[in-house]
Design an enzyme around this catalytic site. Sequence first.
Site, PDB file in Angstrom:
ATOM      1  N   TRP A   1       0.818  -1.221   0.000  1.00 60.79           N
ATOM      2  CA  TRP A   1       0.000   0.000   0.000  1.00 60.79           C
ATOM      3  C   TRP A   1       0.853   1.273   0.000  1.00 60.79           C
ATOM      4  CZ3 TRP A   1      -4.523  -1.000   4.067  1.00 60.79           C
ATOM      5  CH2 TRP A   1      -5.203  -2.166   3.690  1.00 60.79           C
ATOM      6  N   LYS A   2       2.128   1.117   0.252  1.00 61.86           N
ATOM      7  CA  LYS A   2       3.040   2.274   0.338  1.00 61.86           C
ATOM      8  C   LYS A   2       2.493   3.290   1.351  1.00 61.86           C
ATOM      9  CE  LYS A   2       4.675   1.183  -4.232  1.00 61.86           C
ATOM     10  NZ  LYS A   2       5.259   1.603  -5.490  1.00 61.86           N
TER      11      LYS A   2
ATOM     12  N   GLU B   1      11.430  -6.239  -9.361  1.00 63.16           N
ATOM     13  CA  GLU B   1      10.675  -5.043  -9.747  1.00 63.16           C
ATOM     14  C   GLU B   1      11.586  -4.085 -10.502  1.00 63.16           C
ATOM     15  OE1 GLU B   1       7.143  -4.384  -6.863  1.00 63.16           O
ATOM     16  OE2 GLU B   1       8.913  -3.540  -5.932  1.00 63.16           O
TER      17      GLU B   1
ATOM     18  N   GLY C   1       4.914   2.001 -10.862  1.00 61.85           N
ATOM     19  CA  GLY C   1       4.023   3.165 -10.858  1.00 61.85           C
ATOM     20  C   GLY C   1       3.980   3.935 -12.157  1.00 61.85           C
TER      21      GLY C   1
ATOM     22  N   GLY D   1       1.547  -2.518  -6.281  1.00 59.87           N
ATOM     23  CA  GLY D   1       1.429  -1.238  -5.594  1.00 59.87           C
ATOM     24  C   GLY D   1       0.065  -0.618  -5.852  1.00 59.87           C
ATOM     25  N   GLY D   2       0.000   0.256  -6.847  1.00 53.63           N
ATOM     26  CA  GLY D   2      -1.216   1.024  -7.134  1.00 53.63           C
ATOM     27  C   GLY D   2      -2.492   0.191  -7.184  1.00 53.63           C
TER      28      GLY D   2
HETATM   29  P1  PGA Z   1       3.096  -0.491  -8.830  1.00 57.48           P
HETATM   30  O1  PGA Z   1       4.143  -0.683  -7.618  1.00 57.48           O
HETATM   31  O2  PGA Z   1       2.279  -1.765  -8.890  1.00 57.48           O
HETATM   32  O3  PGA Z   1       2.280   0.707  -8.451  1.00 57.48           O
HETATM   33  O4  PGA Z   1       3.896  -0.312 -10.067  1.00 57.48           O
HETATM   34  C1  PGA Z   1       4.770  -1.895  -7.400  1.00 57.48           C
HETATM   35  C2  PGA Z   1       5.669  -1.801  -6.196  1.00 57.48           C
HETATM   36  O5  PGA Z   1       6.369  -0.802  -6.032  1.00 57.48           O
HETATM   37  O6  PGA Z   1       5.718  -2.735  -5.373  1.00 57.48           O
END
Ligand code: PGA
Length: 253
Positions: free
Chosen positions: A12-13, A169, A175, A235-236
Amino acid sequence: MTARRPLIAGNWKMNGLKADAELLAGGLAARYKALAKPAFDMLLCPPATLTSIVAGHIAGTGLQLGGQDCHSNEKGAHTGDISAWMLRDVGCGYVIVGHSERRADHRETNAVVKDKAQAAQAAGLIAVICIGETEAERDRGEALAVVSAQIKGSLPAGATAQNTVLAYEPVWAIGTGRTPTPEDVAEVHAEARKVANQVMGGGGEALRILYGGSVKPSNAVEFLGLNDVDGALVGGASLKVDDFWAIAKACEA
Ligand code: PGA
């Protein structure tokens, strides 16, 4: 060939307030619990402030909880930091270490990441160790070399397939909506497994290696269907119940 159970992890950051966590964790918990026999593990990594709230929602459902980072010490004078033991104490079974945003924003080196992973494992957590090349490194043809060096530098001596997950990644895909081709991902994952196997002295066959970077419902089947891809770090798209769930269900495709 070892069967590896897919892991779908949501990072979720720095997003979410209490109400968001309730909706997200509550929604996913209800869906996961309704599955008679889930074909995948699902992990939620909320910001530290929301950990206990998420823990309450997922208790007894089989969903897993993780932190987004930890300090390498058990306790002490480290203002603002959280230890792996503290995460364990509030119900975490996993912690992400060495995410590229931490490597960039907090100048975390492979050696720092290794110490954090070691602490996580000592506390009984599974360390999700992130690796991945920058765009410039890929353009120079260095992606495999970078990933290989990160694995050698970031995996602690006691790493096993049980206490470690690797997440590939590419930094330029995080992102951005841009992704590598399935062939590129397959190539890096095969190399990552080979190098991890060397570092771990065998056992790399059972190691779960996730792909992360702009994973969404529309491309999840493509990535999750690849040979050495054992799940996704999202992430997103992990901030929306429907999207994250659709990604997870791609494991069953
Ligand atoms: P993202 O992020 O799916 O928004 O590209 C992935 C992550 O940083 O784990």
